[in-house]
Design a protein around this motif. Structure first.
Motif, PDB file in Angstrom:
ATOM      1  N   ARG A 229      -6.793   5.269   7.591  1.00  0.00           N
ATOM      2  CA  ARG A 229      -6.787   5.654   9.003  1.00  0.00           C
ATOM      3  C   ARG A 229      -7.877   6.697   9.275  1.00  0.00           C
ATOM      4  O   ARG A 229      -8.558   6.642  10.283  1.00  0.00           O
ATOM      5  N   ARG A 230      -7.983   7.621   8.338  1.00  0.00           N
ATOM      6  CA  ARG A 230      -9.001   8.660   8.538  1.00  0.00           C
ATOM      7  C   ARG A 230     -10.440   8.084   8.502  1.00  0.00           C
ATOM      8  O   ARG A 230     -11.319   8.492   9.266  1.00  0.00           O
TER       9      ARG A 230
ATOM     10  N   ARG B  22       0.852  -1.191   0.000  1.00  0.00           N
ATOM     11  CA  ARG B  22       0.000   0.000   0.000  1.00  0.00           C
ATOM     12  C   ARG B  22       0.882   1.233   0.000  1.00  0.00           C
ATOM     13  O   ARG B  22       1.886   1.297   0.702  1.00  0.00           O
ATOM     14  N   SER B  23       0.414   2.183  -0.705  1.00  0.00           N
ATOM     15  CA  SER B  23       1.148   3.448  -0.730  1.00  0.00           C
ATOM     16  C   SER B  23       0.860   4.205   0.553  1.00  0.00           C
ATOM     17  O   SER B  23      -0.174   3.993   1.198  1.00  0.00           O
ATOM     18  N   PRO B  24       1.727   5.067   0.954  1.00  0.00           N
ATOM     19  CA  PRO B  24       1.509   5.891   2.158  1.00  0.00           C
ATOM     20  C   PRO B  24       0.228   6.703   2.073  1.00  0.00           C
ATOM     21  O   PRO B  24      -0.442   6.934   3.083  1.00  0.00           O
ATOM     22  N   ILE B  25      -0.205   7.100   0.901  1.00  0.00           N
ATOM     23  CA  ILE B  25      -1.436   7.908   0.766  1.00  0.00           C
ATOM     24  C   ILE B  25      -2.665   7.082   1.100  1.00  0.00           C
ATOM     25  O   ILE B  25      -3.560   7.507   1.814  1.00  0.00           O
ATOM     26  N   LYS B  26      -2.673   5.825   0.582  1.00  0.00           N
ATOM     27  CA  LYS B  26      -3.813   4.957   0.883  1.00  0.00           C
ATOM     28  C   LYS B  26      -3.888   4.652   2.371  1.00  0.00           C
ATOM     29  O   LYS B  26      -4.967   4.577   2.955  1.00  0.00           O
ATOM     30  N   GLU B  27      -2.752   4.426   2.986  1.00  0.00           N
ATOM     31  CA  GLU B  27      -2.731   4.153   4.425  1.00  0.00           C
ATOM     32  C   GLU B  27      -3.319   5.331   5.195  1.00  0.00           C
ATOM     33  O   GLU B  27      -4.072   5.162   6.162  1.00  0.00           O
ATOM     34  N   ALA B  28      -3.015   6.510   4.799  1.00  0.00           N
ATOM     35  CA  ALA B  28      -3.521   7.688   5.502  1.00  0.00           C
ATOM     36  C   ALA B  28      -5.046   7.800   5.343  1.00  0.00           C
ATOM     37  O   ALA B  28      -5.765   8.137   6.296  1.00  0.00           O
ATOM     38  N   ILE B  29      -5.516   7.506   4.152  1.00  0.00           N
ATOM     39  CA  ILE B  29      -6.976   7.572   3.919  1.00  0.00           C
ATOM     40  C   ILE B  29      -7.706   6.555   4.764  1.00  0.00           C
ATOM     41  O   ILE B  29      -8.746   6.838   5.371  1.00  0.00           O
TER      42      ILE B  29
END
Length: 718
Positions: A16-17, A7-14
């Motif tokens: 979590r939100r 997973r890309s860091p952007i997907k991980e952040a989404i």
């Protein structure tokens, strides 16, 4: 893990939100649910519910006051008065258990003493049970009270504290009342909750009921709501008052006469109508049914709603057609033979045993010969039956009159162009009043036209609509046919109608005081599809008589009809002359006695005095003039405050005088009808409220007043 995409860091952040938002919404939902539970079960919820109740609002519809119905001289025939249903709100905010317990015994005693339908213990048990259940609309008694009684009840324990502290609720309902009892009840009519509309009440309901309004109300406590100011509020508009053509004295006279002869003739039902010739005003209309147990009721308007074969009264239409269309002469000769003839497929019979032999056409009409009319009509129209029917239809009696009242029966005059209903018997039977259907009001309208110089006018029941004593609409006389025939024909027909009374079947109407023009009628009543005779050999007959008076200057036209049943072998009279004739004579004599100035003749026959009757005070001079005009000798001197009257038999009487005051008469203790008659007789305009006898009057006895002054009569129970 090896082989899985990273997973890309952007997907991980989404992700979590999203998880955080999910948890927040879950917590918020749990909080809402918890708060709802807390409000429902906690003490704070009870406080909020009370606050919600306090500030609840609703819009209520307010009906306008229903208009009154008046007679031709302004006396009340129908009006609405308020009645109140008594209830209690046992959950009213100020009605504490201590206050209720302190007053329930005394309240129960007061209710038991006032209504006298239950004892105090029974009232108390019902009140205590309702209070324990916190009933918000407890019915105290099924009996409704009037305004005066309500004022007394408001002084009772608890009730005097009002709706908030005492829980007392008075629910207003208007009830339609008739000050003159059953007089013209069916003509006045009604409107019920099922939507049935009859009589004047039904025909003029849209005017009588007015326009509803609306008001915004706020709930104050328990079941108590109070109006509040709002731009949305609309005041109701009161209904119009209806001024009829009915005359109370004439209606009373006609109704009593009809009831007397219904009993005398053992008739199943009957009707009688009096119509003013020139205007078409219906001055009296009465319908009476005799039930199996002998009681008399007014449950159907036969005069306008019962369409039947009229019998020989229809011969007038045939005579007009023969004179005006076929140009036959009244002196034309017709052989009625020996009273029984076969005309085509119809066996025609005359009532006179042995027949009349050869008659002129006028004599045929006067003696009501079925054979003579059938022969004359077939001679003129046998090959052209449509021409005969067209001549009848030109009179206008084949169409509905479109009366102001609901319930008019539709006339039926058959025509050869009809696919069904016309055969070789129809023309012959129509000539003497069968194979045609009319209501009594239709027949009366034709005879009234003859009396009115050939001008046919529509019967009128209502003359004006008023609001606050101001005329808002008038109903003028409506001319239906300006000339039913030529003047030459009219004179011949009028002469023939007078001949019926002088030489024919109406001889019982001859009298030395005034002349009557009339025609008798007899018809067998068809029993469904079974012909005119039932399985037991019995037959139903309609006996009628219609005419006008005085014949030389017609003022009123009258029709009476009686329906009887004659079992096989019965010898009771059923012909129009013998059955309806005496009733017609009674009505005609009484109408003439009430309105003796309908012509210029002086009544010379001595009148009978009845000193036991009472009458209302009145001026002496016109009454002395009346006695002089009537040629009454030996009458006692009339004091200045005295009066005479004409009783139900048409006799002039000297009544026992009532006390006379210089001003407003004493009304206390009188019944409503007595009070209305007394007030109106001296020129007052009475209004009333309540039920019972008079307990108060707005103008004290003896007070001078101006003619037309209003007086409020308060009714109650002493």
């Amino acid at each position: 893990m090896p082989g899985q995409p990273q997973r890309s860091p952007i997907k991980e952040a989404i992700l979590r939100r999203v998880k955080v938002l999910y948890v927040l919404f879950l917590l918020l939902g749990l909080a809402v649910i918890g708060r709802v539970v807390w409000l429902q079960a906690g003490t704070e919820g009870e406080t909020l519910r009370d606050l919600s109740d306090k500030y609840s609002y609703r819009t209520e519809i307010i009906d306008g006051a229903r208009g009154d119905i008046y007679s031709d001289d302004g006396r009340l025939l129908a009006t609405s008065i308020p009645y109140y249903e008594l209830r209690m709100d046992m959950a009213a905010g100020g009605l504490t258990p201590e206050l209720f317990a302190l007053n329930v015994d005394s309240l129960s005693l007061c209710l038991a003493h006032f209504f006298k339908d239950k004892n105090a213990a029974e009232y108390k048990a019902e009140l205590v049970a309702a209070h324990a259940e916190k009933k918000r609309y407890h019915l105290i008694t099924r009996r409704k009270v009037n305004f005066l009684e309500l004022q007394q009840l408001r002084k009772f324990p608890l009730f005097r504290l009002g709706p908030n502290r005492g829980g007392f609720l008075a629910v207003e309902n208007n009830r339609r009342v008739h000050p003159h009892g059953s007089l013209a009840r069916r003509t006045i009519g009604f409107v019920n909750q099922s939507g049935v509309r009859l009589g004047i009440e039904g025909g003029f309901d849209e005017y009588l009921r007015g326009q509803p309004g609306r008001t915004l109300k706020q709930k104050i406590s328990g079941s108590f709501w109070t109006p509040i100011a709002s731009d949305q509020n609309i005041d109701p508009v009161d209904g119009y008052d209806v001024v009829t053509t009915l005359n109370i004295e004439m209606q009373d006279m006609v109704q009593s006469a009809l009831q007397e002869w219904i009993v005398e003739a053992e008739a199943d039902w009957g009707c009688a109508v009096v119509m003013e010739v020139a205007t078409g005003d219906i001055k009296a209309l009465s319908n009476v049914t005799r039930r199996a147990d002998g009681t008399l009721v007014e449950d159907y308007n036969y005069a306008i709603g019962m369409s039947m074969e009229p019998g020989s009264t229809f011969k007038l239409a045939g005579l007009i057609a023969l004179l005006d269309d076929a140009h036959m002469s009244l002196s034309a000769s017709v052989d009625t033979e020996e009273g029984k003839v076969q005309i085509g497929p119809v066996k025609v019979v005359d009532s006179h045993a042995g027949g009349f032999g050869r008659l002129t056409l006028q004599q045929v009409f006067e003696k009501s010969s079925n054979i003579g009319m059938a022969k004359a009509v077939n001679r003129a129209y046998g090959s052209q039956p449509a021409r005969f029917v067209n001549a009848i239809n030109r009179l206008g009696i084949h169409k509905p009159l479109e009366l102001q009242l609901a319930g008019e029966a539709r006339p039926l005059v058959k025509h050869p162009a009809m696919k069904n209903g016309w055969d070789g018997t129809t023309l012959t039977m129509m000539s003497y009043g069968y194979a045609v259907r009319l209501a009594p009001i239709h027949t009366l309208t034709l005879y009234n036209a003859v009396a009115n110089g050939g001008v046919m006018v529509k019967p009128v029941f209502v003359r004006e609509l008023r609001q606050h004593d101001r005329t808002v609409r008038s109903f003028p006389t409506d001319t239906l046919n300006r000339a039913i025939c030529s003047q030459a024909t009219l004179r011949g027909v009028q002469r023939s109608l007078e001949g019926v009374v002088m030489n024919g079947t109406g001889r019982m109407l001859r009298n030395p005081r005034y002349r009557i023009a009339a025609k008798t009628g007899t018809a067998q009543v068809a029993i469904g599809r079974h012909g005119y005779t039932n399985s037991a050999g019995g037959r139903h007959y309609l006996g009628s008589m219609v005419g006008y008076l005085p014949a030389d200057k017609p003022k009123y036209s009258i029709i009476v009809a009686l329906k009887t049943y004659h079992p096989a072998g019965s010898r009771n009279p059923y012909y129009g002359g013998s059955l309806a004739g005496p009733l017609f004579k009674t009505v005609a004599d009484r109408v003439y006695a009430m309105h003796y100035n309908v012509n210029n003749r002086v009544v010379t026959k001595a009148q009978v005095f009845d000193p036991t009757l009472k009458a209302l005070p009145g001026p002496a001079a016109p009454l002395e003039g009346l006695l002089k005009d009537l040629g009454i000798a030996g009458a006692p001197r009339i004091p200045q405050e005295g009066t005479v009257a004409i009783d139900s038999g048409g006799r002039v009487v000297t009544p026992t005088l009532m006390p006379v005051t210089a001003g407003v008469p004493e009304l206390k203790g009188l019944t409503l009808s007595e009070a209305l008659e007394t007030a109106e007789s001296v020129g007052l305009k009475p209004k009333f409220t309540g039920m019972g006898t008079v307990v108060a009057q707005s103008i004290e006895t003896g007070t001078p007043f101006e003619q037309g002054a209003e007086i409020l009569i308060t009714l109650g129970h002493n």
